[in-house]
Design a protein around this motif. Structure first.
Motif, mmCIF file in Angstrom:
data_model
loop_
_atom_site.group_PDB
_atom_site.id
_atom_site.type_symbol
_atom_site.label_atom_id
_atom_site.label_comp_id
_atom_site.label_asym_id
_atom_site.label_seq_id
_atom_site.Cartn_x
_atom_site.Cartn_y
_atom_site.Cartn_z
ATOM 1 N N ALA A 113 0.871 -1.176 -0.052
ATOM 2 C CA ALA A 113 -0.208 -0.085 0.059
ATOM 3 C C ALA A 113 0.947 1.249 -0.032
ATOM 4 C CB ALA A 113 -0.925 -0.110 1.059
ATOM 5 N N VAL A 114 0.148 2.215 -0.672
ATOM 6 C CA VAL A 114 0.999 3.591 -0.384
ATOM 7 C C VAL A 114 0.068 4.368 0.486
ATOM 8 C CG1 VAL A 114 -0.200 4.578 -2.415
ATOM 9 C CG2 VAL A 114 1.828 5.597 -1.754
ATOM 10 N N GLY A 115 0.736 5.257 1.154
ATOM 11 C CA GLY A 115 0.116 6.303 2.201
ATOM 12 C C GLY A 115 0.778 7.678 1.899
ATOM 13 N N VAL A 116 -0.131 8.542 1.889
ATOM 14 C CA VAL A 116 0.192 9.874 1.667
ATOM 15 C C VAL A 116 -0.456 11.030 2.691
ATOM 16 C CG1 VAL A 116 -0.015 11.904 -0.174
ATOM 17 C CG2 VAL A 116 0.254 9.472 -0.855
ATOM 18 N N SER A 117 0.348 11.819 3.182
ATOM 19 C CA SER A 117 -0.161 12.846 3.869
ATOM 20 C C SER A 117 0.659 14.173 3.566
ATOM 21 C CB SER A 117 -0.041 12.516 5.214
ATOM 22 O OG SER A 117 -0.663 13.738 6.281
ATOM 23 N N GLY A 118 -0.134 15.465 3.477
ATOM 24 C CA GLY A 118 0.429 16.504 3.193
ATOM 25 C C GLY A 118 -0.809 17.625 2.924
ATOM 26 N N GLY A 119 -1.913 17.088 2.563
ATOM 27 C CA GLY A 119 -2.987 18.229 2.213
ATOM 28 C C GLY A 119 -4.505 17.893 3.091
ATOM 29 N N THR A 120 -5.345 18.022 2.552
ATOM 30 C CA THR A 120 -6.581 17.619 2.990
ATOM 31 C C THR A 120 -6.701 16.162 2.609
ATOM 32 O OG1 THR A 120 -7.954 17.876 0.891
ATOM 33 C CG2 THR A 120 -7.723 19.893 2.397
ATOM 34 N N PRO A 121 -7.604 15.395 3.537
ATOM 35 C CA PRO A 121 -7.986 14.057 2.989
ATOM 36 C C PRO A 121 -8.130 13.667 1.620
ATOM 37 C CG PRO A 121 -8.748 14.259 5.285
ATOM 38 C CD PRO A 121 -8.502 15.761 4.792
ATOM 39 N N GLU A 122 -9.039 14.294 1.178
ATOM 40 C CA GLU A 122 -9.469 14.688 -0.483
ATOM 41 C C GLU A 122 -8.141 14.800 -1.355
ATOM 42 O OE1 GLU A 122 -12.741 15.312 2.151
ATOM 43 O OE2 GLU A 122 -11.113 16.623 1.637
ATOM 44 N N GLN A 123 -7.309 15.645 -1.002
ATOM 45 C CA GLN A 123 -6.175 15.846 -1.988
ATOM 46 C C GLN A 123 -5.187 14.620 -1.591
ATOM 47 O OE1 GLN A 123 -5.247 19.719 0.144
ATOM 48 N NE2 GLN A 123 -5.674 20.873 -1.724
ATOM 49 N N ASP A 124 -4.930 14.294 -0.371
ATOM 50 C CA ASP A 124 -4.076 13.033 -0.201
ATOM 51 C C ASP A 124 -4.464 11.830 -0.885
ATOM 52 O OD1 ASP A 124 -2.532 14.863 1.472
ATOM 53 O OD2 ASP A 124 -3.513 13.867 3.316
ATOM 54 N N ALA A 125 -5.902 11.556 -1.053
ATOM 55 C CA ALA A 125 -6.335 10.407 -1.592
ATOM 56 C C ALA A 125 -6.207 10.607 -3.215
ATOM 57 C CB ALA A 125 -7.713 10.155 -1.538
ATOM 58 N N GLU A 126 -6.280 12.095 -3.482
ATOM 59 C CA GLU A 126 -6.015 12.233 -4.922
ATOM 60 C C GLU A 126 -4.486 11.880 -5.567
ATOM 61 O OE1 GLU A 126 -6.365 15.933 -8.497
ATOM 62 O OE2 GLU A 126 -7.165 16.032 -6.265
ATOM 63 N N ILE A 127 -3.723 12.393 -4.608
ATOM 64 C CA ILE A 127 -2.281 12.275 -4.891
ATOM 65 C C ILE A 127 -1.922 10.552 -4.697
ATOM 66 C CG2 ILE A 127 0.108 12.492 -3.905
ATOM 67 C CD1 ILE A 127 -0.965 15.396 -2.672
ATOM 68 N N ALA A 128 -2.486 9.879 -3.779
ATOM 69 C CA ALA A 128 -2.246 8.499 -3.578
ATOM 70 C C ALA A 128 -2.803 7.655 -4.890
ATOM 71 C CB ALA A 128 -2.822 7.942 -2.267
ATOM 72 N N ARG A 129 -3.871 7.967 -5.355
ATOM 73 C CA ARG A 129 -4.390 7.327 -6.480
ATOM 74 C C ARG A 129 -3.574 7.626 -7.679
ATOM 75 N NH1 ARG A 129 -9.412 9.117 -4.395
ATOM 76 N NH2 ARG A 129 -9.311 11.143 -5.530
ATOM 77 N N ALA A 130 -2.853 8.902 -7.964
ATOM 78 C CA ALA A 130 -2.093 9.033 -8.907
ATOM 79 C C ALA A 130 -0.638 8.217 -8.721
ATOM 80 C CB ALA A 130 -1.667 10.589 -9.002
ATOM 81 N N ALA A 131 -0.214 8.147 -7.553
ATOM 82 C CA ALA A 131 1.044 7.443 -7.270
ATOM 83 C C ALA A 131 0.855 6.017 -7.757
ATOM 84 C CB ALA A 131 1.418 7.569 -5.720
ATOM 85 N N ALA A 132 -0.323 5.192 -7.224
ATOM 86 C CA ALA A 132 -0.686 4.033 -7.359
ATOM 87 C C ALA A 132 -1.047 3.727 -8.977
ATOM 88 C CB ALA A 132 -1.820 3.581 -6.762
ATOM 89 N N ASP A 133 -1.211 4.487 -9.749
ATOM 90 C CA ASP A 133 -1.545 4.182 -11.337
ATOM 91 C C ASP A 133 -0.256 3.983 -11.768
ATOM 92 O OD1 ASP A 133 -4.208 4.579 -10.816
ATOM 93 O OD2 ASP A 133 -4.320 6.615 -11.531
#
Length: 133
Positions: A113-133
């Motif tokens: 799994a990848v975990g991201v933190s740095g923005g809002t939960p919605e922004q973090d989810a968007e970044i994590a999805r981009a990272a996992a693609d």
């Protein structure tokens, strides 16, 4: 018997893709990649990211690998009079908000799994999805 796993090279590629998306959004974030056993494979914190993001990214990745689901999918809305699911006393911590994405191999077996933190939960989810693609 060999278990499916994520390589360091793949983990670094995931982090690189996530950092590119974070920069596109004007954010600095922390990134954690875990293997299928929730063991750390790679970690990076962008310059300027909050120190708290380290632990938050780890908890989001742990949540995703443990439940084999995006961390935000486990964040059910609160209902008055109903019990609230919480995991604040689990070993290692879990976090039920956006920013954790499970990683699967081509046979749909979980490899981490990848975990991201740095923005809002919605922004973090968007970044994590981009990272996992």
């Amino acid at each position: 018997m060999s278990h499916p796993t994520i390589t360091l090279e793949a983990a670094n590629q995931i982090i690189d893709a996530g950092q590119e998306k974070a920069r596109d959004l004007g954010l600095n974030a922390a990134f954690v990649v875990l293997d299928a056993g929730a063991n750390l494979v790679a970690f990076e914190r962008m310059d300027g990211a909050w120190l708290a993001s380290n632990d938050l990214a780890l908890a989001k990745a742990r949540t995703s690998v443990m439940f084999e689901a995006p961390s935000e999918a486990l964040n059910a809305p609160l209902q008055l009079g109903e019990p609230v699911a919480h995991f604040d006393h689990t070993n290692g911590g879990l976090l039920l908000m956006g920013g954790g994405i499970p990683l699967f191999d081509t046979s749909e077996r979980i490899i981490g799994a990848v975990g991201v933190s740095g923005g809002t939960p919605e922004q973090d989810a968007e970044i994590a999805r981009a990272a996992a693609d």
